[in-house]
Design a protein around this motif. Sequence first.
Motif, PDB file in Angstrom:
ATOM      1  N   MET A   1       1.069  -1.239   0.062  1.00  0.00           N
ATOM      2  CA  MET A   1      -0.050  -0.039  -0.135  1.00  0.00           C
ATOM      3  C   MET A   1       0.539   1.613  -0.005  1.00  0.00           C
ATOM      4  O   MET A   1       2.127   1.262   0.824  1.00  0.00           O
ATOM      5  CB  MET A   1      -0.768  -0.037   1.283  1.00  0.00           C
ATOM      6  N   GLN A   2       0.469   2.455  -0.870  1.00  0.00           N
ATOM      7  CA  GLN A   2       1.265   3.307  -0.688  1.00  0.00           C
ATOM      8  C   GLN A   2       0.028   4.755  -0.728  1.00  0.00           C
ATOM      9  O   GLN A   2      -0.601   3.996  -1.629  1.00  0.00           O
ATOM     10  CB  GLN A   2       2.591   3.392  -2.332  1.00  0.00           C
ATOM     11  N   VAL A   3       0.612   5.430  -0.075  1.00  0.00           N
ATOM     12  CA  VAL A   3       0.015   6.711  -0.120  1.00  0.00           C
ATOM     13  C   VAL A   3       0.373   8.112  -0.131  1.00  0.00           C
ATOM     14  O   VAL A   3       1.814   8.146   0.389  1.00  0.00           O
ATOM     15  CB  VAL A   3      -1.461   7.071   1.736  1.00  0.00           C
ATOM     16  N   LYS A   4      -0.023   8.433  -1.265  1.00  0.00           N
ATOM     17  CA  LYS A   4       0.935   9.953  -1.589  1.00  0.00           C
ATOM     18  C   LYS A   4      -0.408  11.450  -1.143  1.00  0.00           C
ATOM     19  O   LYS A   4      -1.393  11.702  -2.131  1.00  0.00           O
ATOM     20  CB  LYS A   4       1.412  10.157  -3.225  1.00  0.00           C
ATOM     21  N   ILE A   5       0.190  11.790  -1.181  1.00  0.00           N
ATOM     22  CA  ILE A   5      -0.501  13.302  -0.553  1.00  0.00           C
ATOM     23  C   ILE A   5       0.088  14.850  -0.764  1.00  0.00           C
ATOM     24  O   ILE A   5       1.501  14.870  -0.934  1.00  0.00           O
ATOM     25  CB  ILE A   5      -0.961  14.238   0.892  1.00  0.00           C
ATOM     26  N   ARG A   6      -0.318  15.810  -1.593  1.00  0.00           N
ATOM     27  CA  ARG A   6      -0.287  16.803  -1.897  1.00  0.00           C
ATOM     28  C   ARG A   6      -0.748  18.038  -2.171  1.00  0.00           C
ATOM     29  O   ARG A   6      -2.214  17.559  -2.021  1.00  0.00           O
ATOM     30  CB  ARG A   6      -0.295  16.780  -3.988  1.00  0.00           C
ATOM     31  N   GLU A   7      -0.359  18.951  -1.698  1.00  0.00           N
ATOM     32  CA  GLU A   7      -1.718  20.324  -1.065  1.00  0.00           C
ATOM     33  C   GLU A   7      -2.353  20.616  -1.998  1.00  0.00           C
ATOM     34  O   GLU A   7      -1.211  21.379  -4.239  1.00  0.00           O
ATOM     35  CB  GLU A   7      -0.529  21.243  -0.720  1.00  0.00           C
ATOM     36  N   GLU A  24      -4.123  18.800 -11.283  1.00  0.00           N
ATOM     37  CA  GLU A  24      -2.791  18.932 -11.664  1.00  0.00           C
ATOM     38  C   GLU A  24      -2.026  18.136 -10.000  1.00  0.00           C
ATOM     39  O   GLU A  24      -1.069  17.757 -10.524  1.00  0.00           O
ATOM     40  CB  GLU A  24      -2.421  20.757 -11.417  1.00  0.00           C
ATOM     41  N   ALA A  25      -2.744  18.355  -8.973  1.00  0.00           N
ATOM     42  CA  ALA A  25      -2.044  17.495  -7.609  1.00  0.00           C
ATOM     43  C   ALA A  25      -1.704  16.016  -8.260  1.00  0.00           C
ATOM     44  O   ALA A  25      -1.257  15.308  -7.918  1.00  0.00           O
ATOM     45  CB  ALA A  25      -2.667  18.605  -6.980  1.00  0.00           C
ATOM     46  N   VAL A  26      -3.040  15.284  -8.695  1.00  0.00           N
ATOM     47  CA  VAL A  26      -2.889  14.556  -9.006  1.00  0.00           C
ATOM     48  C   VAL A  26      -2.481  14.155  -9.794  1.00  0.00           C
ATOM     49  O   VAL A  26      -1.451  12.916  -9.695  1.00  0.00           O
ATOM     50  CB  VAL A  26      -4.662  14.117  -8.802  1.00  0.00           C
ATOM     51  N   LEU A  30       0.832  10.957  -9.098  1.00  0.00           N
ATOM     52  CA  LEU A  30       0.998  10.042 -10.559  1.00  0.00           C
ATOM     53  C   LEU A  30       2.748   9.278 -10.950  1.00  0.00           C
ATOM     54  O   LEU A  30       2.322   9.159 -11.253  1.00  0.00           O
ATOM     55  CB  LEU A  30      -0.222  10.250 -11.449  1.00  0.00           C
ATOM     56  N   GLU A  31       3.002  10.871 -11.734  1.00  0.00           N
ATOM     57  CA  GLU A  31       4.194  10.367 -11.828  1.00  0.00           C
ATOM     58  C   GLU A  31       4.915  10.163 -10.970  1.00  0.00           C
ATOM     59  O   GLU A  31       6.000   9.820 -11.437  1.00  0.00           O
ATOM     60  CB  GLU A  31       4.401  12.378 -12.071  1.00  0.00           C
ATOM     61  N   ILE A  49      -9.107   4.563 -12.974  1.00  0.00           N
ATOM     62  CA  ILE A  49      -7.927   2.834 -13.938  1.00  0.00           C
ATOM     63  C   ILE A  49      -6.846   3.963 -13.865  1.00  0.00           C
ATOM     64  O   ILE A  49      -7.112   5.152 -15.148  1.00  0.00           O
ATOM     65  CB  ILE A  49      -8.454   2.258 -14.682  1.00  0.00           C
ATOM     66  N   VAL A  50      -5.720   3.623 -13.598  1.00  0.00           N
ATOM     67  CA  VAL A  50      -4.355   4.214 -13.688  1.00  0.00           C
ATOM     68  C   VAL A  50      -3.496   2.886 -14.378  1.00  0.00           C
ATOM     69  O   VAL A  50      -3.170   1.359 -13.810  1.00  0.00           O
ATOM     70  CB  VAL A  50      -3.413   4.968 -13.047  1.00  0.00           C
ATOM     71  N   LYS A  51      -3.326   2.946 -16.020  1.00  0.00           N
ATOM     72  CA  LYS A  51      -2.460   1.385 -16.040  1.00  0.00           C
ATOM     73  C   LYS A  51      -1.299   1.620 -15.144  1.00  0.00           C
ATOM     74  O   LYS A  51      -0.248   2.308 -15.003  1.00  0.00           O
ATOM     75  CB  LYS A  51      -1.682   1.636 -17.002  1.00  0.00           C
ATOM     76  N   GLY A  52      -1.122  -0.133 -14.432  1.00  0.00           N
ATOM     77  CA  GLY A  52       0.296   0.125 -13.855  1.00  0.00           C
ATOM     78  C   GLY A  52       0.077  -0.262 -12.498  1.00  0.00           C
ATOM     79  O   GLY A  52       0.695  -0.481 -11.843  1.00  0.00           O
ATOM     80  N   ILE A  53      -1.220   0.684 -12.349  1.00  0.00           N
ATOM     81  CA  ILE A  53      -1.112  -0.133 -10.722  1.00  0.00           C
ATOM     82  C   ILE A  53      -2.818  -1.003 -10.992  1.00  0.00           C
ATOM     83  O   ILE A  53      -4.519  -0.167 -11.648  1.00  0.00           O
ATOM     84  CB  ILE A  53      -1.502   1.896  -9.924  1.00  0.00           C
ATOM     85  N   PRO A  54      -2.376  -1.596 -10.122  1.00  0.00           N
ATOM     86  CA  PRO A  54      -3.431  -2.443 -10.459  1.00  0.00           C
ATOM     87  C   PRO A  54      -4.941  -1.995  -8.716  1.00  0.00           C
ATOM     88  O   PRO A  54      -6.171  -2.534  -9.617  1.00  0.00           O
ATOM     89  CB  PRO A  54      -3.108  -3.964  -9.004  1.00  0.00           C
ATOM     90  N   TYR A  55      -4.828  -1.537  -7.789  1.00  0.00           N
ATOM     91  CA  TYR A  55      -5.608  -0.814  -7.378  1.00  0.00           C
ATOM     92  C   TYR A  55      -4.953   0.448  -6.964  1.00  0.00           C
ATOM     93  O   TYR A  55      -4.293   0.710  -5.861  1.00  0.00           O
ATOM     94  CB  TYR A  55      -5.850  -1.362  -5.686  1.00  0.00           C
TER      95      TYR A  55
END
Length: 194
Positions: A1-7, A24-26, A30-31, A49-55
């Motif tokens: 599991m990974q969680v990323k947050i950006r203002e 833009e933040a999302v 994703l990058e 859905i994002v290619k290469g990310i199962p969930y």
Amino acid sequence: MQVKIREIAPADNNPLNRRQREREAVRRILEEIAAPGATVEHNADGAPIVKGIPYISITHSQRLAAVATSDTGPIGIDAEEWRSALERVKTRFLSAEELEWCDDLLLAWTIKEAVYKASGIKRLTGPEIHLSIDYLTAEAQGVTYNITSYMEGPTRISIAIPQKLTKEETIKNYSKEPQINTDLHRFQDWISLL
């Protein structure tokens, strides 16, 4: 599991500008976790859905954008700041029993939103998601979800992950060629518990 947050960059109150800043933040998140140029598509139910990310689960509030990903099973995330509308609509998302003891509407709302996203059940309503009194788990249609929730400044962030998947869901999730050996070992360990 990974969680990323950006203002999200502050700007005027123009809703179009706000949506552009959210996207833009999302995109920047994703990058970091997928690849440059990664894009969000949506399935027939509107789930990302994002290619290469199962969930994957995506959320944004007025202040923050957040992306939660998992290689092993569904995940849901929600981020919100307090707003008075929660008081007005609490009877729509809390059950009669929860209305008696719930002392944190923002926490309850974000948990139920995260469970809704993790469940993938299109017409699931708030009262059909049952909170535990300690807010550490929630249940929807026979599946129990572990909850992690915390404050990031004035923003409440809640994450929901199913405690366990059904045998059919687990087999489906692991029917692909394992990406690393530990995937196969986790699958074999789970099957041995059946």
